[in-house]
Design a protein around this motif. Structure first.
Motif, PDB file in Angstrom:
ATOM      1  N   MET A 121       0.834  -1.209   0.000  1.00  0.00           N
ATOM      2  CA  MET A 121       0.000   0.000   0.000  1.00  0.00           C
ATOM      3  C   MET A 121       0.868   1.259   0.000  1.00  0.00           C
ATOM      4  O   MET A 121       0.569   2.227  -0.698  1.00  0.00           O
ATOM      5  CB  MET A 121      -0.945   0.016   1.208  1.00  0.00           C
ATOM      6  N   LEU A 122       1.941   1.232   0.784  1.00  0.00           N
ATOM      7  CA  LEU A 122       2.802   2.423   0.874  1.00  0.00           C
ATOM      8  C   LEU A 122       3.575   2.627  -0.435  1.00  0.00           C
ATOM      9  O   LEU A 122       3.744   3.753  -0.900  1.00  0.00           O
ATOM     10  CB  LEU A 122       3.763   2.294   2.064  1.00  0.00           C
ATOM     11  N   THR A 123       4.010   1.522  -1.032  1.00  0.00           N
ATOM     12  CA  THR A 123       4.734   1.635  -2.301  1.00  0.00           C
ATOM     13  C   THR A 123       3.796   2.158  -3.390  1.00  0.00           C
ATOM     14  O   THR A 123       4.169   3.030  -4.182  1.00  0.00           O
ATOM     15  CB  THR A 123       5.309   0.258  -2.706  1.00  0.00           C
ATOM     16  N   PRO A 203      -4.738  -2.412  12.629  1.00  0.00           N
ATOM     17  CA  PRO A 203      -5.632  -2.694  11.502  1.00  0.00           C
ATOM     18  C   PRO A 203      -6.587  -3.822  11.893  1.00  0.00           C
ATOM     19  O   PRO A 203      -6.116  -4.903  12.277  1.00  0.00           O
ATOM     20  CB  PRO A 203      -4.685  -3.153  10.390  1.00  0.00           C
ATOM     21  N   MET A 204      -7.881  -3.555  11.817  1.00  0.00           N
ATOM     22  CA  MET A 204      -8.864  -4.552  12.264  1.00  0.00           C
ATOM     23  C   MET A 204      -9.248  -5.464  11.095  1.00  0.00           C
ATOM     24  O   MET A 204     -10.434  -5.629  10.793  1.00  0.00           O
ATOM     25  CB  MET A 204     -10.109  -3.850  12.823  1.00  0.00           C
ATOM     26  N   SER A 211      -8.760  -5.133  -0.561  1.00  0.00           N
ATOM     27  CA  SER A 211      -8.713  -3.674  -0.565  1.00  0.00           C
ATOM     28  C   SER A 211      -8.982  -3.193   0.852  1.00  0.00           C
ATOM     29  O   SER A 211      -9.587  -3.907   1.650  1.00  0.00           O
ATOM     30  CB  SER A 211      -9.797  -3.158  -1.505  1.00  0.00           C
ATOM     31  N   LEU A 212      -8.531  -1.985   1.155  1.00  0.00           N
ATOM     32  CA  LEU A 212      -8.789  -1.464   2.506  1.00  0.00           C
ATOM     33  C   LEU A 212     -10.120  -0.707   2.597  1.00  0.00           C
ATOM     34  O   LEU A 212     -10.494  -0.231   3.667  1.00  0.00           O
ATOM     35  CB  LEU A 212      -7.631  -0.541   2.948  1.00  0.00           C
ATOM     36  N   GLY A 239      -9.108   4.087   1.757  1.00  0.00           N
ATOM     37  CA  GLY A 239     -10.515   3.702   1.898  1.00  0.00           C
ATOM     38  C   GLY A 239     -10.895   3.265   3.297  1.00  0.00           C
ATOM     39  O   GLY A 239     -12.060   2.985   3.570  1.00  0.00           O
ATOM     40  N   ALA A 240      -9.909   3.179   4.201  1.00  0.00           N
ATOM     41  CA  ALA A 240     -10.217   2.680   5.547  1.00  0.00           C
ATOM     42  C   ALA A 240     -10.768   3.798   6.430  1.00  0.00           C
ATOM     43  O   ALA A 240     -10.591   4.984   6.135  1.00  0.00           O
ATOM     44  CB  ALA A 240      -8.968   2.086   6.186  1.00  0.00           C
TER      45      ALA A 240
END
Ligand SMILES: C=C(O[C@@H]1C=C(C(=O)O)C=C[C@H]1O)C(=O)O
Length: 379
Positions: A121-123, A203-204, A211-212, A239-240
């Motif tokens: 995700m960070l990349t 992170p739950m 996908s987040l 999206g979280a």
């Protein structure tokens, strides 16, 4: 079937195939449009997931469905499934980078499953990600020198020790964050080891989410929140939803949400195993709710036992939560032994009352899940 029936069926089925093929073309068209929306949002740094747009769109389509004598639930199901596809495809364009002058992000435990997800995700969001895993401590100091953030995602039982012994010489401006599923002790360890910005995240969700979008990330603030505000913004762009919590309150909730829950799932599986239950046979006789329950239990045993041991053994308080559960089990069993049907019904009613409006809400949510479970059947 006689020839006439066979012919009529064949003819109608050809027409249905044609309609389904048209649906495929429409899906392709919709996915392309969504990809264009994704590109516009990416450029503007807007999260892909837009709940208000979704709610408004679903309300309109439901009404139009009713006007066309189509079940509103049908169009809602189809659209929700398509929207899920939209979130998955957003990875193709990447995400806006909220903080462009951060320096490197070092993920301690980057080869673990959650570490890999955050690396990805960070990349995709344009950050330079470096990874430190168990055997890399020699190279770690040189990586830390250029780090704008160090993110710790390693097994709970070693988290605090690693923070204390390996992460106590980070640059002052570096953000120190962790993804551990308990928060109080790691947060304290981070605050002690590092004098710069500190934040605890949980992170739950498991690492297998596509996908987040719509997932929840709990945030426990540590120090200098203005310095890591961008990280929370970044997570929202994925999206979280961010839920702020005090570490202690979070950990108390985890005793029920994780330790007690996973423990009882473990015992459920243990019991099936000891009873030598015939799973094939059980599945043949299973109602949708049992199929779903078995899937929930069975999926635990497809995963790493260390992960669950870590979660269950992480907090002393969990032992109380689990013991209370067992006491309740015992006292419910004693009603059964005594044949006290009336007392069982009274307790049932008390619990129903306590659940209140949640009970019917859960009933309708689970109805949709059970229908999907049934849809998946084939033979
Ligand atoms: C395509 C969009 O992005 C997302 C996907 C949607 C969809 O597939 O219809 C709707 C809203 C957003 O959650 C949009 O905002 O329109």
């Amino acid at each position: 079937m006689n020839e006439k029936t066979t012919g009529e069926l064949e003819n109608l089925r050809d027409l249905i195939d044609g309609v389904d093929q048209q649906l495929l073309h429409l899906f392709r068209k919709r996915l392309d449009l969504v990809a264009q929306v994704g590109a516009v949002k990416h450029a503007a740094g807007v999260p892909i997931y837009a709940p208000q747009r979704e709610a408004a769109m679903l309300a309109k389509r439901r009404q139009e469905a009713v006007n066309m004598n189509i079940s509103p639930q049908l169009i809602e199901d189809v659209l929700r499934r398509l929207m899920r596809e939209s979130y998955l495809n957003e990875k193709d364009v990447g995400f806006k980078q909220v903080k462009t002058d951060l320096g490197d992000i070092v993920i301690v435990g980057g080869q673990g499953q959650l570490g890999q997800l955050f690396t990805q995700m960070l990349t995709l969001s344009g950050y330079q990600v470096k990874i430190v895993d168990k055997d890399d401590w020699q190279i770690a100091p040189s990586l830390f020198k250029n780090a704008g953030m160090v993110l710790v995602t390693i097994p709970i039982n070693v988290t605090c020790e690693v923070i204390r012994t390996q992460l106590n010489q980070l640059p002052q401006t570096c953000i120190l964050a962790d993804l551990t599923s308990i928060k109080e002790k790691p947060l304290l360890a981070m605050l002690e080891a590092h004098k710069g910005p500190v934040v605890g995240l949980h992170p739950m969700f498991g690492p297998d989410v596509g996908s987040l979008a719509k997932q929840v990330v709990v945030v426990c603030h540590g120090r200098d929140s203005h310095r890591y505000e961008w990280l929370l913004e970044q997570i929202k762009i994925w999206g979280a939803r961010i839920v702020e919590a005090k570490a202690q309150k979070h950990d108390n909730a985890m005793q029920l949400v994780q330790a007690m829950r996973h423990f009882s799932t473990f015992v459920y599986g243990l019991n099936l195993c000891k009873e030598q239950a015939d799973l094939d046979n059980l599945l043949q006789f299973s109602s949708p709710i049992y199929r779903l329950e078995l899937a929930m239990v069975g999926r635990l045993f497809a995963q790493d036992p260390n992960l669950y041991a870590d979660i269950i053994f992480a907090q002393e308080g969990s032992l109380n939560a689990i013991s209370d559960y067992i006491d309740n089990y015992q006292s419910a069993l004693s009603l059964l032994k005594a044949g006290d049907r009336q007392a069982f019904i009274e307790q049932f009613s008390q619990v129903s009352e306590w659940f209140g409006d949640f009970a019917p809400q859960f009933q309708s949510e689970s109805r949709a899940m059970l229908q999907s479970v049934n849809d998946m059947k084939h033979d």
